[in-house]
Design an enzyme around this catalytic site. Structure first.
Site: not given
Ligand code: IMP
Length: 445
Positions: A12-13, A18, A38-39, A41, A242, A304, A308
């Site tokens: 992720g991230d 972009k 959770n995402a 952008h 995830t 959050t 990182r």
């Molecule tokens: P959850 O998706 O909130 O259940 O998190 C599960 C794991 O995926 C954790 O380590 C989160 O930090 C990571 N995570 C979920 N979505 C993202 C994202 O969009 N970017 C970065 N880490 C993510």
């Protein structure tokens, strides 16, 4: 122009927002098919910075329809907030937004369960979730009993009946499992959902039918992968992942169109590696170099705000992910962050218990013990910030990019040289015109 998927190849991230924003003007439908709030952008348009969580990036472009597919874990409260926030900044949200009636709904009790179960997990066993209720919502989806979808949200009587059963059950369950009923209040849960439902009603439809009709009429679709391939529930660093299928393999189920129609898969990564939350990260740098990458790259979570974890590019994980999703090209972002480093590293293999691994093992415990094999390249002192031409890059940066291409086996077509939209090199592909976000006077939903 082909139907295209843009997907992060790491944890992720990666900066997908972009790349998606650059491509959006060429597509008529922009679709989210997995994950939820959770995402995050981040899209920079001129001086304006947009942090989108649930909303497809296509909402910023007047020629595109933003579609939230059935595979998304939809938090209606977050989505209403996001719509309000966009409108307050003059972005039009109306018939350019379609929400699937089949998407599953994230409720307050999913978020409470996410928090309680993480708190109970042993140190080291914590996934480090975003606490957005993603895992518990998808667990309910698979369990099926009393799960709530957007179509249920649209039927207030049925929704109330379901909540009258579920909320007291969850309270008991939480108290028994976690010693804390989470302070769940039936009226509060119901009011929150019903209020959000009323706001979202105009946008709800069968998005599969909508997409299939529009595709038949000649529209070209951009699928916006959320999270990242190394967080995929089947193929990532399980259990530190995830709960959804993050790659193009998630499109068939998550969007309701045949996944085989996607011919172009753009894998996005950074010029180095980052991860938030728990789980193995073989190329992590826990020293001053890692700190320097974090500060230079402003590596703090969009969702959050967590710092990182940073490291050198993980060539093993990147090749694994690119092969898994059939990446046809690579977007490599944040090249400017590495300017000024004397040397830059690439992890080309893992060493575990005397054995060399060139791919990602299934067992996270084994990965936790893995030591990186780094190969180092000469760094570049010239600041590449804002460069738009490949030729203008320092020779050391070109060598670094060529090594990544040969390691991963696909061409780097987009190179990020800074946070804003035009700080970017597009090789052999045309960026769309600057954002066409339609400005209106709307202020709330
Ligand atoms: P959850 O998706 O909130 O259940 O998190 C599960 C794991 O995926 C954790 O380590 C989160 O930090 C990571 N995570 C979920 N979505 C993202 C994202 O969009 N970017 C970065 N880490 C993510």
């Amino acid at each position: 122009m082909d139907h295209t998927c843009v997907i992060g190849l790491a944890w992720g991230d990666e900066g997908k927002g972009k790349v998606i924003d650059l491509l959006c003007p060429h597509y008529q439908q922009v679709v989210r098919y997995n994950g939820g709030a959770n995402a995050g952008h981040t899209v920079c348009v001129g001086e304006q910075r947009f942090g989108l969580h649930l909303m497809p990036t296509g909402i910023l472009h007047s020629g595109a329809t933003a579609v939230i597919g059935p595979g998304v874990a939809l938090d209606p409260v977050v989505l209403v907030d996001e719509i309000n926030g966009l409108r307050a900044r003059g972005i039009h949200v109306g018939d350019n937004l379609k929400i699937s009636d089949r998407a599953h709904v994230v409720t307050a009790y999913h978020k409470i369960e996410d928090r309680l179960s993480e708190a109970l997990a042993a140190e080291g066993g914590r996934i480090g979730t975003t606490a957005r209720g993603i895992g518990p919502c998808y667990a309910d989806k698979m369990r099926r009993h009393n799960a709530i979808r957007v179509c249920d949200l649209m039927d207030s009587e049925h929704l109330s009946e379901t909540l009258e059963t579920v909320v007291p059950q969850r309270r008991k369950l939480f108290a028994a499992c976690y010693g804390d009923d989470g302070g769940l209040d039936l009226d509060q849960v119901r009011d929150e959902l019903l209020t959000a439902a009323n706001h979202l009603r105009p946008y709800v439809c069968d998005t599969g039918v909508h997409l299939r009709e529009r595709i038949a009429a000649g529209d070209i679709v951009l699928f916006e992968g959320a999270n990242g391939v190394m967080l995929d529930v089947d193929h990532g660093t399980y259990p530190f992942v995830t709960s959804s299928s993050t790659g193009p393999h998630g499109i068939g189920g998550g969007a309701g169109v045949p996944g085989a129609m996607v011919r172009q898969v753009i894998g996005v990564a950074k010029a180095y590696a980052t991860r938030v939350g728990g789980g193995p990260f073989v190329s992590e740098l826990t020293d001053a170099t890692g700190d320097r990458i974090r500060e230079k790259g402003r590596e703090y979570g969009t969702t959050t705000g967590r710092p990182r974890r940073c490291g050198w590019l993980d060539g093993v994980a990147l090749r694994y992910a690119a092969e898994l999703v059939g990446a046809t090209e690579l977007g490599l972002l944040h090249l400017d962050t590495l300017s000024g480093f004397k040397r830059v590293g690439i992890c080309t293999a893992y060493q575990v218990d005397g054995k060399t691994w060139n791919t990602v093992p299934a067992d996270a415990r084994l990965l936790e013990r893995a030591a990186p094999v780094f190969e180092y390249h000469k760094g570049w002192s010239d600041d590449v910030r804002g460069l738009q031409s490949f030729e203008a890059l320092p020779p050391e940066a070109k060598t670094y990019l060529a090594r990544i291409e040969s390691l991963i086996g696909c061409p780097v077509t987009v190179i990020g040289t800074g946070p804003s939209r035009d700080e970017c090199i597009c090789r052999g592909r045309r960026a769309g015109p600057a954002t066409t976000a339609k400005l209106t006077g709307e202020t709330d939903v």
